[in-house]
Structure formats: C-alpha cells, structure tokens
Design a protein around this motif. Sequence first.
Motif, PDB file in Angstrom:
ATOM      1  N   PRO A  30      47.614 -24.724  38.936  1.00 15.14           N
ATOM      2  CA  PRO A  30      47.975 -24.437  40.318  1.00 15.14           C
ATOM      3  C   PRO A  30      48.443 -22.982  40.438  1.00 15.14           C
ATOM      4  O   PRO A  30      48.774 -22.361  39.428  1.00 15.14           O
ATOM      5  N   VAL A  31      48.510 -22.442  41.637  1.00 18.43           N
ATOM      6  CA  VAL A  31      48.895 -21.042  41.799  1.00 18.43           C
ATOM      7  C   VAL A  31      50.030 -20.825  42.809  1.00 18.43           C
ATOM      8  O   VAL A  31      50.599 -19.739  42.859  1.00 18.43           O
ATOM      9  N   LEU A  32      50.359 -21.829  43.610  1.00 22.73           N
ATOM     10  CA  LEU A  32      51.344 -21.648  44.683  1.00 22.73           C
ATOM     11  C   LEU A  32      52.765 -22.005  44.240  1.00 22.73           C
ATOM     12  O   LEU A  32      52.973 -22.635  43.206  1.00 22.73           O
ATOM     13  N   GLN A  33      53.742 -21.605  45.057  1.00 30.35           N
ATOM     14  CA  GLN A  33      55.150 -21.809  44.731  1.00 30.35           C
ATOM     15  C   GLN A  33      55.501 -23.298  44.721  1.00 30.35           C
ATOM     16  O   GLN A  33      55.393 -23.972  45.737  1.00 30.35           O
ATOM     17  N   ARG A  67      50.864 -22.766  34.009  1.00 33.73           N
ATOM     18  CA  ARG A  67      52.206 -23.359  33.975  1.00 33.73           C
ATOM     19  C   ARG A  67      53.162 -22.298  33.463  1.00 33.73           C
ATOM     20  O   ARG A  67      52.726 -21.215  33.068  1.00 33.73           O
ATOM     21  N   ARG A  68      54.450 -22.588  33.452  1.00 32.04           N
ATOM     22  CA  ARG A  68      55.440 -21.595  33.011  1.00 32.04           C
ATOM     23  C   ARG A  68      55.108 -21.034  31.635  1.00 32.04           C
ATOM     24  O   ARG A  68      55.343 -19.875  31.350  1.00 32.04           O
ATOM     25  N   GLU A  69      54.519 -21.867  30.784  1.00 29.46           N
ATOM     26  CA  GLU A  69      54.192 -21.441  29.420  1.00 29.46           C
ATOM     27  C   GLU A  69      52.850 -20.709  29.337  1.00 29.46           C
ATOM     28  O   GLU A  69      52.498 -20.160  28.291  1.00 29.46           O
ATOM     29  N   PHE A  70      52.078 -20.699  30.421  1.00 31.02           N
ATOM     30  CA  PHE A  70      50.789 -20.009  30.456  1.00 31.02           C
ATOM     31  C   PHE A  70      50.622 -19.442  31.871  1.00 31.02           C
ATOM     32  O   PHE A  70      50.091 -20.092  32.763  1.00 31.02           O
ATOM     33  N   THR A  71      51.114 -18.221  32.054  1.00 33.27           N
ATOM     34  CA  THR A  71      51.241 -17.596  33.368  1.00 33.27           C
ATOM     35  C   THR A  71      49.981 -16.833  33.775  1.00 33.27           C
ATOM     36  O   THR A  71      49.002 -16.768  33.027  1.00 33.27           O
ATOM     37  N   PHE A  72      50.049 -16.195  34.941  1.00 32.20           N
ATOM     38  CA  PHE A  72      48.967 -15.313  35.379  1.00 32.20           C
ATOM     39  C   PHE A  72      48.705 -14.231  34.327  1.00 32.20           C
ATOM     40  O   PHE A  72      47.562 -13.869  34.071  1.00 32.20           O
ATOM     41  N   TYR A  73      49.786 -13.699  33.737  1.00 29.10           N
ATOM     42  CA  TYR A  73      49.641 -12.653  32.720  1.00 29.10           C
ATOM     43  C   TYR A  73      48.915 -13.185  31.477  1.00 29.10           C
ATOM     44  O   TYR A  73      48.064 -12.500  30.913  1.00 29.10           O
ATOM     45  N   ASP A  74      49.256 -14.404  31.069  1.00 30.51           N
ATOM     46  CA  ASP A  74      48.582 -15.010  29.917  1.00 30.51           C
ATOM     47  C   ASP A  74      47.100 -15.240  30.216  1.00 30.51           C
ATOM     48  O   ASP A  74      46.240 -15.012  29.360  1.00 30.51           O
ATOM     49  N   ALA A  75      46.826 -15.672  31.426  1.00 32.69           N
ATOM     50  CA  ALA A  75      45.438 -15.883  31.825  1.00 32.69           C
ATOM     51  C   ALA A  75      44.684 -14.554  31.812  1.00 32.69           C
ATOM     52  O   ALA A  75      43.540 -14.489  31.339  1.00 32.69           O
ATOM     53  N   ALA A  76      45.322 -13.489  32.299  1.00 31.69           N
ATOM     54  CA  ALA A  76      44.685 -12.164  32.302  1.00 31.69           C
ATOM     55  C   ALA A  76      44.334 -11.731  30.882  1.00 31.69           C
ATOM     56  O   ALA A  76      43.286 -11.118  30.651  1.00 31.69           O
ATOM     57  N   PRO A 102      61.381 -25.438  42.160  1.00 31.57           N
ATOM     58  CA  PRO A 102      61.956 -24.666  41.046  1.00 31.57           C
ATOM     59  C   PRO A 102      62.032 -25.493  39.765  1.00 31.57           C
ATOM     60  O   PRO A 102      62.479 -26.631  39.776  1.00 31.57           O
ATOM     61  N   GLY A 103      61.521 -24.921  38.673  1.00 34.08           N
ATOM     62  CA  GLY A 103      61.558 -25.591  37.380  1.00 34.08           C
ATOM     63  C   GLY A 103      60.471 -26.625  37.171  1.00 34.08           C
ATOM     64  O   GLY A 103      60.482 -27.344  36.179  1.00 34.08           O
ATOM     65  N   SER A 104      59.504 -26.702  38.074  1.00 37.10           N
ATOM     66  CA  SER A 104      58.429 -27.689  37.945  1.00 37.10           C
ATOM     67  C   SER A 104      57.703 -27.526  36.618  1.00 37.10           C
ATOM     68  O   SER A 104      57.362 -26.421  36.211  1.00 37.10           O
ATOM     69  N   ALA A 105      57.438 -28.636  35.955  1.00 35.85           N
ATOM     70  CA  ALA A 105      56.730 -28.601  34.676  1.00 35.85           C
ATOM     71  C   ALA A 105      55.225 -28.424  34.872  1.00 35.85           C
ATOM     72  O   ALA A 105      54.542 -27.897  34.005  1.00 35.85           O
ATOM     73  N   HIS A 106      54.684 -28.853  36.014  1.00 36.42           N
ATOM     74  CA  HIS A 106      53.235 -28.841  36.206  1.00 36.42           C
ATOM     75  C   HIS A 106      52.767 -27.986  37.367  1.00 36.42           C
ATOM     76  O   HIS A 106      51.605 -27.615  37.415  1.00 36.42           O
ATOM     77  N   GLY A 107      53.642 -27.677  38.327  1.00 33.15           N
ATOM     78  CA  GLY A 107      53.300 -26.793  39.426  1.00 33.15           C
ATOM     79  C   GLY A 107      52.532 -27.408  40.574  1.00 33.15           C
ATOM     80  O   GLY A 107      52.209 -26.728  41.543  1.00 33.15           O
ATOM     81  N   TYR A 108      52.224 -28.679  40.508  1.00 31.49           N
ATOM     82  CA  TYR A 108      51.473 -29.302  41.596  1.00 31.49           C
ATOM     83  C   TYR A 108      52.371 -29.802  42.727  1.00 31.49           C
ATOM     84  O   TYR A 108      51.875 -30.314  43.727  1.00 31.49           O
ATOM     85  N   ASP A 109      53.670 -29.669  42.574  1.00 28.67           N
ATOM     86  CA  ASP A 109      54.609 -30.079  43.618  1.00 28.67           C
ATOM     87  C   ASP A 109      54.982 -28.856  44.450  1.00 28.67           C
ATOM     88  O   ASP A 109      56.084 -28.337  44.406  1.00 28.67           O
ATOM     89  N   VAL A 110      54.019 -28.394  45.251  1.00 28.49           N
ATOM     90  CA  VAL A 110      54.123 -27.158  46.029  1.00 28.49           C
ATOM     91  C   VAL A 110      55.138 -27.323  47.157  1.00 28.49           C
ATOM     92  O   VAL A 110      55.142 -28.330  47.865  1.00 28.49           O
ATOM     93  N   ILE A 111      55.970 -26.293  47.314  1.00 30.01           N
ATOM     94  CA  ILE A 111      56.918 -26.283  48.425  1.00 30.01           C
ATOM     95  C   ILE A 111      56.655 -25.143  49.395  1.00 30.01           C
ATOM     96  O   ILE A 111      57.191 -25.132  50.488  1.00 30.01           O
ATOM     97  N   ASP A 112      55.848 -24.160  48.983  1.00 28.40           N
ATOM     98  CA  ASP A 112      55.572 -23.033  49.871  1.00 28.40           C
ATOM     99  C   ASP A 112      54.131 -22.575  49.678  1.00 28.40           C
ATOM    100  O   ASP A 112      53.793 -21.953  48.674  1.00 28.40           O
ATOM    101  N   HIS A 113      53.302 -22.889  50.661  1.00 27.36           N
ATOM    102  CA  HIS A 113      51.881 -22.543  50.603  1.00 27.36           C
ATOM    103  C   HIS A 113      51.632 -21.081  50.931  1.00 27.36           C
ATOM    104  O   HIS A 113      50.500 -20.618  50.853  1.00 27.36           O
ATOM    105  N   SER A 114      52.662 -20.345  51.295  1.00 30.74           N
ATOM    106  CA  SER A 114      52.482 -18.936  51.653  1.00 30.74           C
ATOM    107  C   SER A 114      52.830 -17.985  50.508  1.00 30.74           C
ATOM    108  O   SER A 114      52.722 -16.775  50.670  1.00 30.74           O
ATOM    109  N   ARG A 115      53.248 -18.532  49.353  1.00 29.68           N
ATOM    110  CA  ARG A 115      53.664 -17.666  48.241  1.00 29.68           C
ATOM    111  C   ARG A 115      53.010 -18.092  46.938  1.00 29.68           C
ATOM    112  O   ARG A 115      52.889 -19.278  46.655  1.00 29.68           O
ATOM    113  N   LEU A 116      52.663 -17.102  46.143  1.00 29.84           N
ATOM    114  CA  LEU A 116      52.215 -17.372  44.778  1.00 29.84           C
ATOM    115  C   LEU A 116      53.420 -17.757  43.938  1.00 29.84           C
ATOM    116  O   LEU A 116      54.546 -17.319  44.208  1.00 29.84           O
TER     117      LEU A 116
END
Length: 174
Positions: free
Chosen positions: A32-35, A5-14, A38-52
């Motif tokens: 979740p990992v896809l786009q 999530r915004r508070e725990f990003t790919f960098y935090d996971a790394a 904007p501003g989603s709290a949970h990231g499961y409301d994907v709008i673009d399956h072609s972008r991280l």
Amino acid sequence: RLQLRREFTFYDAAAVVPYLAALGVSHVYCSPVLQAVPGSAHGYDVIDHSRLSEDLGGDAGWAALTEACDRNGLGIVVDIVPNHMAAPTPERLNPVLWDVLRHGRESVFAHWLDIDWSMHDGRLLLPVLGQPLEDAVAAGEVVIDAAAGVVRYFDHEFPVAPGTSSLDEQHYLL
C-alpha cells in the motif's frame, strides 16, 4: 509486486529498481502507499487518502522511488483500494469517516462509502458496544461530552452532529 511496509519503504523499493529493470520487468506494482493508522503493520488500514504514508518515507521517499523508476525505464502501478479504509480508535484519526459520522448522508464524503442509508432508520450501524446501548449508557460507558462535541465509549470517540444533543439524533447507531 513490491509489498511495502515499515520494514520495506519507498527508499528500499527504489534501491531494487535497477535489479528489476535488469530482469526485464516493465512496471513496479506497489501497495500500500497511503497514510495508514499510526504503527500499522500492513498499511492497508488507510486513514488519509490524501497523503502518502509517512512510515514508508512520505513525499520524499515516493519521489526517490519514482525517480529510480524513471531512470530505469519502469512504470509504476499503484494499488489503491477503497475498502482499505480504516475505522480506527479514536475514529477522528480518519477524517473521511469522521465527517460521514458527523454529517451523515450530507457529508461531502458520503458517496465514498458503501452505506445503505435505508437501513437502521437512515443511520450507520457501528457495532462497537459490548452490551446493548441502553445498558452501556446506564453503566456510564457511553457519554455525550457536549463541551468536546463527542460521544465517548472507552477509547472510541464519535462526533456529535451539529445542532443535536441526544444519541437518538446522530447519523450513526452504536
């Protein structure tokens, strides 16, 4: 499992990958990992399956995570669930949904969605109106903006199908 999530990003996971490797973990399960919207709290409301997700660090953040996993001998399992796709407002934020609304069953993405085209005279039912369609049109709440090629209902926008000019000709039913 790493809940991103915004508070725990790919960098935090790394950053936690070496710790996970020391514990004997074999794979990092990410979601979740896809786009998302904007501003989603949970990231499961994907709008673009072609972008991280840009909120999670985008391509550079993903590269940091995958490199950390490679260095530490961990695999990655990504949770991508088709029903996590969002119907955002405005709807054009989701290009897949927009194309299906515009082109109906002829959309190149129509097979992505579980739509029963045999219902509602072959139209996708969109339950967004606060009153019957006829009343919303009479109240001036639903209007066709021919110049923009959209049907507007407050903050919602829906595409007008090519070659059409009335609400009855669309691939969706409000």
